[in-house]
Design an enzyme around this catalytic site. Structure first.
Site, PDB file in Angstrom:
ATOM      1  N   TYR A 207      45.167  30.630  41.303  1.00 16.42           N
ATOM      2  CA  TYR A 207      44.447  30.697  42.435  1.00 16.42           C
ATOM      3  C   TYR A 207      45.351  31.392  43.572  1.00 16.42           C
ATOM      4  O   TYR A 207      45.349  32.549  44.227  1.00 16.42           O
ATOM      5  CB  TYR A 207      43.536  29.811  43.125  1.00 16.42           C
ATOM      6  CG  TYR A 207      42.679  30.282  43.928  1.00 16.42           C
ATOM      7  CD1 TYR A 207      41.334  30.998  43.884  1.00 16.42           C
ATOM      8  CD2 TYR A 207      42.767  29.998  45.537  1.00 16.42           C
ATOM      9  CE1 TYR A 207      40.706  31.509  44.866  1.00 16.42           C
ATOM     10  CE2 TYR A 207      42.141  30.281  46.533  1.00 16.42           C
ATOM     11  CZ  TYR A 207      40.756  30.995  46.182  1.00 16.42           C
ATOM     12  OH  TYR A 207      39.995  31.621  47.321  1.00 16.42           O
TER      13      TYR A 207
ATOM     14  N   SER B  52      37.880  35.314  42.578  1.00 14.88           N
ATOM     15  CA  SER B  52      37.985  35.680  43.959  1.00 14.88           C
ATOM     16  C   SER B  52      39.487  35.992  44.349  1.00 14.88           C
ATOM     17  O   SER B  52      39.838  36.952  43.872  1.00 14.88           O
ATOM     18  CB  SER B  52      37.358  34.352  44.581  1.00 14.88           C
ATOM     19  OG  SER B  52      37.215  34.844  45.959  1.00 14.88           O
TER      20      SER B  52
ATOM     21  N   ASP C 114      26.808  39.415  44.971  1.00 15.02           N
ATOM     22  CA  ASP C 114      27.846  38.896  45.593  1.00 15.02           C
ATOM     23  C   ASP C 114      28.234  39.307  46.906  1.00 15.02           C
ATOM     24  O   ASP C 114      28.891  40.664  46.902  1.00 15.02           O
ATOM     25  CB  ASP C 114      29.170  38.931  44.689  1.00 15.02           C
ATOM     26  CG  ASP C 114      30.581  38.303  45.180  1.00 15.02           C
ATOM     27  OD1 ASP C 114      30.340  37.654  46.165  1.00 15.02           O
ATOM     28  OD2 ASP C 114      31.299  37.968  44.440  1.00 15.02           O
TER      29      ASP C 114
ATOM     30  N   HIS D 202      28.745  34.974  44.005  1.00 14.22           N
ATOM     31  CA  HIS D 202      30.127  34.822  43.820  1.00 14.22           C
ATOM     32  C   HIS D 202      30.453  33.526  43.119  1.00 14.22           C
ATOM     33  O   HIS D 202      31.649  33.657  42.570  1.00 14.22           O
ATOM     34  CB  HIS D 202      30.663  34.230  45.275  1.00 14.22           C
ATOM     35  CG  HIS D 202      32.032  34.428  45.370  1.00 14.22           C
ATOM     36  ND1 HIS D 202      32.609  35.798  45.445  1.00 14.22           N
ATOM     37  CD2 HIS D 202      33.122  33.640  45.733  1.00 14.22           C
ATOM     38  CE1 HIS D 202      34.245  35.608  45.632  1.00 14.22           C
ATOM     39  NE2 HIS D 202      34.162  34.380  45.646  1.00 14.22           N
TER      40      HIS D 202
END
Length: 792
Positions: free
Chosen positions: A549, A630, A717, A760
């Site tokens: 991430y 993301s 999203d 999302h």
């Protein structure tokens, strides 16, 4: 933004200041990275150039800080155009054809479904005289909320009773419970619902049956709610919440629009009145329309706490309103209408405890005007301060330590219970630690024993009770719930309250987890967890999934995932989780080292972790898949551009791909504190060289291919809008294949999975979760030529 994470305002309340980068007077032209010199291995999947849809290229281009930047797929930013719909349909059709080649996909779906089908319990919490907990029997679309008179089902407590089941609110399970708040006495519950994965919510209210019967719905219904607080006044007459003005485009189906979310408001809703009569308590100033607001009421009901955020950096302003001193009506209740921001006769007496963005400040507890605040001011690993009297607090820099910053560990949260009890949660080299301390002095009472390498999830408790509940999970165990009684004379030992058991045969002791530290390009040591079955051969042949991430001060902690366990079981795979700079694993210095002008460090860290896995013979490039969502979708897309030779497959979910226009849509402006502002020349100079959309170039050597790519997004999203995925997909296919199909060596597929009525990620119904995981893992397995093992 992720999994973990991020309802925007909530994510900020326990998070240091971003390094400010001044506007340069003269900015050098951005230097792009060299074209990759080696291509990806040929995978087990192949798509001929003729199979890709023909996609129109527009002639849009802009001069950005002296650089001519083409944007030929700008038209894909319109989600409602017929041409965009045709593009989506054509791409989904191609993806469906390729997925038919993935011969283990159905086996994975069955295994994943069986692993996922276990009872999931949330940590109990108390409201009024009843306990509440979330429960999913295994495969229900959404978890339901139950209530019970006591902790154990017996004659006195009775059986748990269903309170609210979101799965019954839509035929396809796409309506999700996104927020819940009980009034102080537990007699009322305000809850928010989202549809189809959108961040937009509707707030409704239930009246609680004290005997545990079905709650009664009230007429109150609040619209255009997003990134909202839910905080009741202690008189049970109403609550504070956040909303935005109506979207300019006013779509029939909220969540598909791309309008920028600005001018957030904090409102007070009085029960039994229409939303049109709600009082505007506070709103962001017109000169700062992108600021965000959060609100809570202190446990004694006296103070309204307002936090103001300028994006997602871990810093906020902190304001207080002493509601005890507000004007009352003749009936003795606060006359909120008098303080309406628009037309009230009096100005709300807001005490600005902190009126800058120098650091983050979060109220942990108060006793009258004595406040305990968690902050990263002069403490990148956070500390707790005590203000004896907020009415004469002085400057934040003068507030003394109550619990000083730890030399190495990161303070991740603190929860005050009844009496003189404070529960403190730390992160030690990305592993959870819990302590009990005295609230009044900050002194350590007890280090709480935890089962091993894992993470503490939900903690529940409040100032009215002495009970603490917390969950603990690891990479291979779904975990357990523990209870601690902190009342005077109790043992203060965690007691197992409920253990979660999988329905399928599973022996956690058959799996190995270890933490390694990898040297990144600049010598920084980056932690990474590696988990696999003890019988997996580490000779470079194991299919391996590397996840990362690296952003927004989010720490990736060890945690259970049915998807990853099914991958390790079904394919004999290795799972690796990299703790990259940009995250919150080591505090805000670690975050800053991977944000704004330091963002390339995140990609360097991830590539170093991939090289480690290959060098230590966990896998080879032909056996390595990288995955991120993301901000993590940005991560894997950028790494595919920079080092395509390291991976067989790239899974990029709901990623931020157009780094020159991300700030123009929905809540994207909030991320400029992490990425920078591409409208500024200085920021553009570091953003442009890594922006996934603008750096797709065929490798010059080796196979001259990209890895197999599967992007994923949802049409609802409205956080990272689908246009990011659609534009990158079109660019990948054009630059690597269709611009010159006869000469293109690209046979590894370049695809996207575009979900309908999905957002999302939060609130996605179970069957959609299973379907997406089966498609992505089946695709990755075929790309890696991974056979089916089903190691039980």
């Amino acid at each position: 933004m992720d999994a973990a994470s991020l309802r925007i305002v909530r994510a900020q309340q326990q998070t240091s200041t971003a390094t400010a980068v001044p506007e340069a007077k003269e900015v050098a032209r951005p230097v792009l990275r060299p074209v990759p010199t080696a291509g990806a291995p040929q995978t087990g999947l192949s798509v001929a150039p003729s199979q890709y849809p023909q996609v129109r290229r527009g002639d849009v281009s802009e001069d950005l800080h002296g650089v001519r930047v083409a944007d030929p797929y700008r038209w894909l930013e319109d989600p409602d155009s017929e041409e965009t719909r045709e593009f989506v349909d054509a791409q989904n059709a191609l993806t469906a054809q390729v997925l038919e080649q993935c011969d283990t996909r159905e086996q994975f779906r069955k295994l994943f479904t069986s692993v996922f089908d276990y009872p999931k319990y949330g940590a109990p919490f108390k409201a009024g005289d009843r306990y509440y907990f979330y429960y999913n029997s295994g495969l229900q679309p959404q978890s339901a909320l139950y209530s019970q008179a006591g902790l154990v089902a017996d004659a006195a407590a009775g059986e748990p009773k269903l309170f609210l089941d979101p799965s019954t609110l839509s035929a396809d399970g796409t309506v999700a419970l996104s927020g819940l708040s009980f009034s102080e006495d537990g007699s009322l519950a305000a809850y928010s619902l989202s549809k189809g994965g959108s961040d937009w919510c509707t707030i409704q209210v239930l009246r609680v049956d004290a005997a545990g019967g079905s709650p009664a719905p009230l007429a109150d219904k609040l619209e255009y709610v997003k990134f909202s607080s839910l905080a009741w006044t202690h008189d049970q007459r109403g609550f504070f919440y956040n909303r935005y003005p109506d979207p300019a485009s006013r779509p029939a189906d909220l969540g598909t629009e791309t309008d920028s979310n600005t001018h957030q408001q904090l409102c007070y809703h009085a029960l039994g009145t229409p939303q049109s009569e709600d009082v505007l308590i506070w709103q962001v100033p017109d000169e700062h329309p992108t600021w965000l607001l959060g609100a809570r009421v202190t446990s004694d009901g006296r103070f309204l706490v307002i936090s103001v955020h300028a994006g997602t950096m871990p810093a906020n302003r902190l304001y207080l309103v002493d509601m005890q001193g507000l004007d009352k009506t003749s009936g003795g209740v606060v006359d909120w209408a008098k303080y309406d921001y628009r037309n009230g006769s009096k100005e709300l007496p807001v005490f600005k405890l902190v009126d800058d963005f120098s650091a983050s400040f979060s109220v942990v507890a108060n006793e009258g005007t004595t406040f305990y605040i968690m902050t990263n001011l002069d403490a990148p690993r956070y500390r707790l301060v005590k203000i004896p009297d907020v009415t004469s607090a002085g400057a934040a820099a003068s507030w003394p330590d109550h619990i000083p910053q730890h030399p190495k560990d990161v303070l991740k949260g603190a929860l005050a219970l009844k009496g003189d009890v404070l529960v403190v949660r730390y992160l030690r080299d990305v592993v959870a630690a819990l302590q009990l301390r005295q609230l009044g002095t900050g002194r350590l009472t007890k280090e709480l024993p935890l089962p091993g390498v894992g993470s503490v999830g939900a903690m529940s408790g409040d100032r009215k009770g002495s009970e603490l509940f917390f969950s603990f999970t690891s990479f291979t165990e779904p975990g357990a719930l523990y209870r601690i009684d902190t009342a005077p004379g109790s043992s203060l030992e965690p007691v197992l309250f409920r253990r979660t058991e999988l329905k399928v045969p599973h022996r956690p002791e058959d799996y190995v987890t270890k933490q390694v530290f990898v040297d990144s390009a600049d010598g920084t040591r980056v932690p990474m967890f590696i988990t696999h079955h003890k019988d997996t051969k580490l000779d470079g042949s194991a299919p391996t999934l590397l996840y990362g991430y690296g952003g927004f001060n989010v720490a990736l902690e060890p945690g259970f995932s049915p998807n990853r366990l099914a991958f390790m079981r079904g394919y004999g795979g290795v799972f690796a989780q990299a703790n990259l700079r940009g995250g919150g694993e080591y505090g805000t210095d670690w975050r800053d080292a991977g944000s704004t002008h330091n963002k390339q460090n995140v990609f360097d860290d991830f590539q170093a972790c991939a090289e480690y896995l290959i060098r230590e013979r966990y896998c080879s490039p032909a056996k390595l898949t990288i995955q991120g969502g993301s901000n993590g979708g940005l991560l894997v897309a950028a790494c595919a551009n920079q080092r395509p030779d390291l991976y067989a497959c790239v899974l990029g979910q709901v990623g931020v791909m157009d780094m020159l226009r991300f700030h123009k849509f929905t809540i994207g402006h909030a991320w400029m504190t992490d990425y920078g502002n591409p409208d500024r020349a200085a920021d553009f100079s570091w953003i442009y060289p890594y922006s996934p959309l603008h750096n797709v170039r065929a490798p010059e050597g080796g196979s001259r291919q990209y890895p197999a790519v599967m992007l994923a997004t949802g049409d609802h999203d409205d956080r990272v809008v689908p246009l990011h995925t659609l534009k990158l997909l079109a660019t990948l296919q054009h630059n690597l294949v269709t611009a010159d199909p006869a000469a293109s060596p690209q046979r590894n597929p370049l695809l996207a999975r575009i979900e309908v009525k999905a957002g999302h990620g939060a609130g996605k119904p179970t069957q959609k979760v299973i379907a997406e995981a089966a498609d992505l893992m089946g695709f990755a397995a075929k790309a890696m030529n991974a056979g089916w093992v089903d190691r039980t």
